[in-house]
Write a protein that holds these residues in place. Structure first.
Motif, PDB file in Angstrom:
ATOM      1  N   GLU A 382       0.832  -1.205   0.000  1.00  0.00           N
ATOM      2  CA  GLU A 382       0.000   0.000   0.000  1.00  0.00           C
ATOM      3  C   GLU A 382       0.868   1.257   0.000  1.00  0.00           C
ATOM      4  O   GLU A 382       0.585   2.223  -0.724  1.00  0.00           O
ATOM      5  CB  GLU A 382      -0.914  -0.021   1.217  1.00  0.00           C
ATOM      6  CG  GLU A 382      -1.901   1.132   1.256  1.00  0.00           C
ATOM      7  CD  GLU A 382      -2.814   1.058   2.458  1.00  0.00           C
ATOM      8  OE1 GLU A 382      -3.642   1.976   2.621  1.00  0.00           O
ATOM      9  OE2 GLU A 382      -2.701   0.092   3.249  1.00  0.00           O
ATOM     10  N   SER A 386       1.464   4.158  -3.289  1.00  0.00           N
ATOM     11  CA  SER A 386       1.227   5.600  -3.233  1.00  0.00           C
ATOM     12  C   SER A 386       2.366   6.397  -3.856  1.00  0.00           C
ATOM     13  O   SER A 386       2.221   7.595  -4.093  1.00  0.00           O
ATOM     14  CB  SER A 386       1.040   6.031  -1.772  1.00  0.00           C
ATOM     15  OG  SER A 386       2.223   5.771  -1.021  1.00  0.00           O
ATOM     16  N   TYR A 418      -7.801  -5.325   4.242  1.00  0.00           N
ATOM     17  CA  TYR A 418      -8.658  -4.403   3.489  1.00  0.00           C
ATOM     18  C   TYR A 418      -9.774  -3.847   4.378  1.00  0.00           C
ATOM     19  O   TYR A 418     -10.036  -2.634   4.371  1.00  0.00           O
ATOM     20  CB  TYR A 418      -9.254  -5.137   2.288  1.00  0.00           C
ATOM     21  CG  TYR A 418     -10.147  -4.263   1.426  1.00  0.00           C
ATOM     22  CD1 TYR A 418      -9.594  -3.410   0.471  1.00  0.00           C
ATOM     23  CD2 TYR A 418     -11.522  -4.288   1.570  1.00  0.00           C
ATOM     24  CE1 TYR A 418     -10.404  -2.608  -0.313  1.00  0.00           C
ATOM     25  CE2 TYR A 418     -12.336  -3.492   0.788  1.00  0.00           C
ATOM     26  CZ  TYR A 418     -11.779  -2.652  -0.149  1.00  0.00           C
ATOM     27  OH  TYR A 418     -12.584  -1.859  -0.925  1.00  0.00           O
ATOM     28  N   VAL A 422     -10.257   0.127   5.323  1.00  0.00           N
ATOM     29  CA  VAL A 422     -11.470   0.867   4.976  1.00  0.00           C
ATOM     30  C   VAL A 422     -12.149   1.402   6.231  1.00  0.00           C
ATOM     31  O   VAL A 422     -12.620   2.545   6.268  1.00  0.00           O
ATOM     32  CB  VAL A 422     -12.435  -0.034   4.177  1.00  0.00           C
ATOM     33  CG1 VAL A 422     -13.767   0.656   3.957  1.00  0.00           C
ATOM     34  CG2 VAL A 422     -11.818  -0.410   2.838  1.00  0.00           C
ATOM     35  N   ASN A 427      -8.291   5.965   2.287  1.00  0.00           N
ATOM     36  CA  ASN A 427      -8.898   5.923   0.953  1.00  0.00           C
ATOM     37  C   ASN A 427      -7.805   6.055  -0.105  1.00  0.00           C
ATOM     38  O   ASN A 427      -7.858   6.905  -0.980  1.00  0.00           O
ATOM     39  CB  ASN A 427      -9.940   7.038   0.807  1.00  0.00           C
ATOM     40  CG  ASN A 427     -10.766   6.876  -0.466  1.00  0.00           C
ATOM     41  OD1 ASN A 427     -10.887   5.776  -0.997  1.00  0.00           O
ATOM     42  ND2 ASN A 427     -11.313   7.963  -0.953  1.00  0.00           N
ATOM     43  N   SER A 428      -6.788   5.172   0.003  1.00  0.00           N
ATOM     44  CA  SER A 428      -5.662   5.241  -0.924  1.00  0.00           C
ATOM     45  C   SER A 428      -6.050   4.663  -2.270  1.00  0.00           C
ATOM     46  O   SER A 428      -7.044   3.953  -2.414  1.00  0.00           O
ATOM     47  CB  SER A 428      -4.464   4.479  -0.346  1.00  0.00           C
ATOM     48  OG  SER A 428      -4.780   3.103  -0.212  1.00  0.00           O
ATOM     49  N   GLN A 429      -5.230   4.970  -3.277  1.00  0.00           N
ATOM     50  CA  GLN A 429      -5.472   4.437  -4.622  1.00  0.00           C
ATOM     51  C   GLN A 429      -5.308   2.922  -4.654  1.00  0.00           C
ATOM     52  O   GLN A 429      -5.992   2.236  -5.421  1.00  0.00           O
ATOM     53  CB  GLN A 429      -4.505   5.093  -5.616  1.00  0.00           C
ATOM     54  CG  GLN A 429      -4.801   6.560  -5.884  1.00  0.00           C
ATOM     55  CD  GLN A 429      -3.844   7.148  -6.900  1.00  0.00           C
ATOM     56  OE1 GLN A 429      -2.641   6.910  -6.849  1.00  0.00           O
ATOM     57  NE2 GLN A 429      -4.361   7.908  -7.828  1.00  0.00           N
ATOM     58  N   LEU A 431      -6.155   0.778  -2.308  1.00  0.00           N
ATOM     59  CA  LEU A 431      -7.398   0.179  -1.821  1.00  0.00           C
ATOM     60  C   LEU A 431      -8.487   0.251  -2.876  1.00  0.00           C
ATOM     61  O   LEU A 431      -9.266  -0.693  -3.043  1.00  0.00           O
ATOM     62  CB  LEU A 431      -7.854   0.892  -0.546  1.00  0.00           C
ATOM     63  CG  LEU A 431      -6.943   0.743   0.674  1.00  0.00           C
ATOM     64  CD1 LEU A 431      -7.465   1.582   1.828  1.00  0.00           C
ATOM     65  CD2 LEU A 431      -6.835  -0.706   1.092  1.00  0.00           C
ATOM     66  N   GLN A 432      -8.556   1.355  -3.602  1.00  0.00           N
ATOM     67  CA  GLN A 432      -9.569   1.488  -4.645  1.00  0.00           C
ATOM     68  C   GLN A 432      -9.338   0.497  -5.780  1.00  0.00           C
ATOM     69  O   GLN A 432     -10.284  -0.118  -6.289  1.00  0.00           O
ATOM     70  CB  GLN A 432      -9.578   2.921  -5.182  1.00  0.00           C
ATOM     71  CG  GLN A 432      -9.974   3.969  -4.150  1.00  0.00           C
ATOM     72  CD  GLN A 432      -9.845   5.386  -4.684  1.00  0.00           C
ATOM     73  OE1 GLN A 432      -9.557   5.591  -5.864  1.00  0.00           O
ATOM     74  NE2 GLN A 432     -10.061   6.366  -3.826  1.00  0.00           N
ATOM     75  N   ILE A 433      -8.076   0.340  -6.190  1.00  0.00           N
ATOM     76  CA  ILE A 433      -7.765  -0.562  -7.296  1.00  0.00           C
ATOM     77  C   ILE A 433      -7.913  -2.021  -6.865  1.00  0.00           C
ATOM     78  O   ILE A 433      -8.319  -2.879  -7.651  1.00  0.00           O
ATOM     79  CB  ILE A 433      -6.345  -0.276  -7.824  1.00  0.00           C
ATOM     80  CG1 ILE A 433      -6.305   1.115  -8.489  1.00  0.00           C
ATOM     81  CG2 ILE A 433      -5.903  -1.331  -8.814  1.00  0.00           C
ATOM     82  CD1 ILE A 433      -4.958   1.516  -8.979  1.00  0.00           C
ATOM     83  N   LYS A 435     -10.041  -3.176  -4.742  1.00  0.00           N
ATOM     84  CA  LYS A 435     -11.408  -3.475  -4.302  1.00  0.00           C
ATOM     85  C   LYS A 435     -12.061  -4.598  -5.104  1.00  0.00           C
ATOM     86  O   LYS A 435     -12.651  -5.522  -4.513  1.00  0.00           O
ATOM     87  CB  LYS A 435     -12.260  -2.209  -4.369  1.00  0.00           C
ATOM     88  CG  LYS A 435     -13.681  -2.401  -3.864  1.00  0.00           C
ATOM     89  CD  LYS A 435     -14.466  -1.097  -3.915  1.00  0.00           C
ATOM     90  CE  LYS A 435     -15.897  -1.306  -3.428  1.00  0.00           C
ATOM     91  NZ  LYS A 435     -16.685  -0.051  -3.465  1.00  0.00           N
TER      92      LYS A 435
END
Length: 452
Positions: A382, A386, A418, A422, A427-429, A431-433, A435
């Motif tokens: 993670e 970033s 995860y 959350v 709300n890092s990139q 974690l979004q990718i 998901k």
């Protein structure tokens, strides 16, 4: 073959499109050896898209009678009429086949993680409406759960074996390309050529570069005379200047020589200036007083020293066990050690991030002996995401998938990391990718999807 509608609630619907064969039974034997034979259990199971063993196990639990499932038939101990078995089959369809939302039998059995009890729960996922139906636990659900988990484990082992074969094949191809590029192949000796050489000095089976004392040779002349072949070229700066003077006019040679001298001086000055600069993590040049950053006092930074030490060991092609000893000998916190390892392995990576992870997977596996270390690795991924490039960031789900199939990361650890991230509001990139990959793990449907 007589057909009927799937589900007792739809038996009077003449336009219902989901059909299955009508059950055909036969009583065999007598006395204590009497048994009922279901002659078309395989056709029924195929129409319901369920294994025949699930249906026969359900009959066993409901009737309390032993049974045996053969290739296309099933045997149930005792004398049971067709209507009774058909009624039990309707109960099975209602509980384990039909969607609890729309009632259609277009469902698949999946295992969903129960966050409260930290176990797997048997559920039905409808392909028509997308509804996920939770099935109440009983004896059959335990049997289904064990069977599905075994199939997932077998599929995971097959995928691991396929990946191993692909890696070995790719390594063999890369090795062959290197040999082709170097030209390190034995020269074919002809009968005429072998007769002109003595037995004491026969090197025809050695590569070209070894036949001439290790110097780089050029192609021989057409007549086989290699007296005028230039075996090597001096590429030093003085030799280059001398050749320029021999080939160019006096004025042009002086201009080129001055230009080369200026470039050489600039290069030396640049190296001298860069030697006084501090090494930063992920390209950061701001001085801070934490591990992994630059200190204000100008002293040697332990984090940067560990990164350079790991790089030096990797350059010497150390084994995973040897690198693990280097990591264990560090006095830095465990998270900083993991961050240093990940940075040393993948600093500056772009497109092809996942391929680099595959190549260095053994180093990561050696650094992750338990679940706690797995969490450290996920946090390091993670943090690295970033700072890395956009091309590398897009490959994060594939990196997680590679580590998951390679038994470096476990499913429970990924889900826990995860969910905690959350819940804490991060709300890092990354974690979004990640998901979609995590959601596939949560629905326990990831390994059964067709890979792209």
């Amino acid at each position: 073959m007589a057909l009927q509608n799937i589900g007792a609630s739809n038996k009077n619907d003449a336009f219902y499109r989901y059909k299955m064969p009508r059950m055909v039974t036969k009583t065999e034997g007598r006395g204590n050896g009497i048994r009922t034979k279901i002659e078309n259990i395989a056709d029924i199971a195929k129409a319901l898209d369920r294994p025949a063993s699930y249906i026969t196990k359900y009959f066993r639990y409901e009737l309390g009678a032993e049974n045996k499932c053969e290739q296309r038939t099933a045997l149930v101990n005792g004398a049971h009429d067709t209507a009774k078995l058909a009624g039990l089959l309707d109960n099975f369809i209602k509980k384990f086949v039909q969607c609890y939302g729309c009632g259609n039998p277009e469902t698949k059995i999946i295992l969903v993680s129960d966050k409260t009890q930290k176990t797997k729960k048997v559920s039905l996922k409808c392909a028509a409406c997308g509804f996920v139906s939770g099935v109440m636990d009983d004896k059959l659900t335990k049997f289904i759960k064990n069977t599905e988990q075994k199939e997932r484990k077998d599929m995971k082992e097959m995928q691991r074996d396929d990946n191993k074969c692909l890696q070995e094949g790719k390594a063999a191809d890369d090795n062959q390309k290197k040999l082709n590029k170097k030209g390190a192949f034995p020269k074919e000796s002809t009968a005429e050529g072998s007769g002109n050489k003595s037995s004491d000095d026969d090197h025809s089976t050695l590569p070209c570069c070894y036949q001439h004392g290790g110097s780089v040779c050029a192609a021989d002349d057409e007549d086989g005379d290699d007296d005028d072949v230039q075996w090597q070229t001096d590429t030093s700066l003085d030799a280059v200047k001398q050749r320029m003077k021999d080939q160019l006019s006096t004025v042009t040679a002086e201009l080129v020589t001055l230009s080369m001298d200026g470039s050489e001086n600039k290069k030396k000055q640049k190296q001298k200036d860069s030697s006084h600069k501090d090494i930063s993590v992920y390209g950061s040049t701001k001085p801070v007083d934490n591990y992994g950053k630059i200190e204000m006092s100008g002293k040697a930074n332990p984090y940067n020293e560990l990164v350079e030490e790991i790089k030096a060991n990797l350059g010497n092609a150390v084994t995973a066990a040897q690198l693990k000893k280097v990591l264990c000998s560090s006095t830095l916190p465990s998270q900083d050690v993991m961050n240093a390892l990940f940075e040393a392995l993948f600093e500056g990576v772009g497109k092809g991030f996942n391929e680099e992870v595959v190549k260095n997977k053994e180093y990561l596996a050696a650094a992750v002996p338990d679940e706690g270390s797995q969490t450290l690795l996920l946090v390091a991924i993670e943090a690295f995401g970033s700072k890395c490039s956009a091309m590398a960031l897009k490959e994060i789900p594939f990196v997680l998938r590679t580590l998951y199939y390679g038994d470096v990361l476990e499913e429970e650890t990924i889900l826990h990391w995860y969910n905690v991230a959350v819940a804490s509001g991060r709300n890092s990139q990354v974690l979004q990718i990640a998901k979609p990959f995590v959601e596939c793990l949560q629905s326990a449907d990831y390994e059964s999807d067709e890979e792209e």
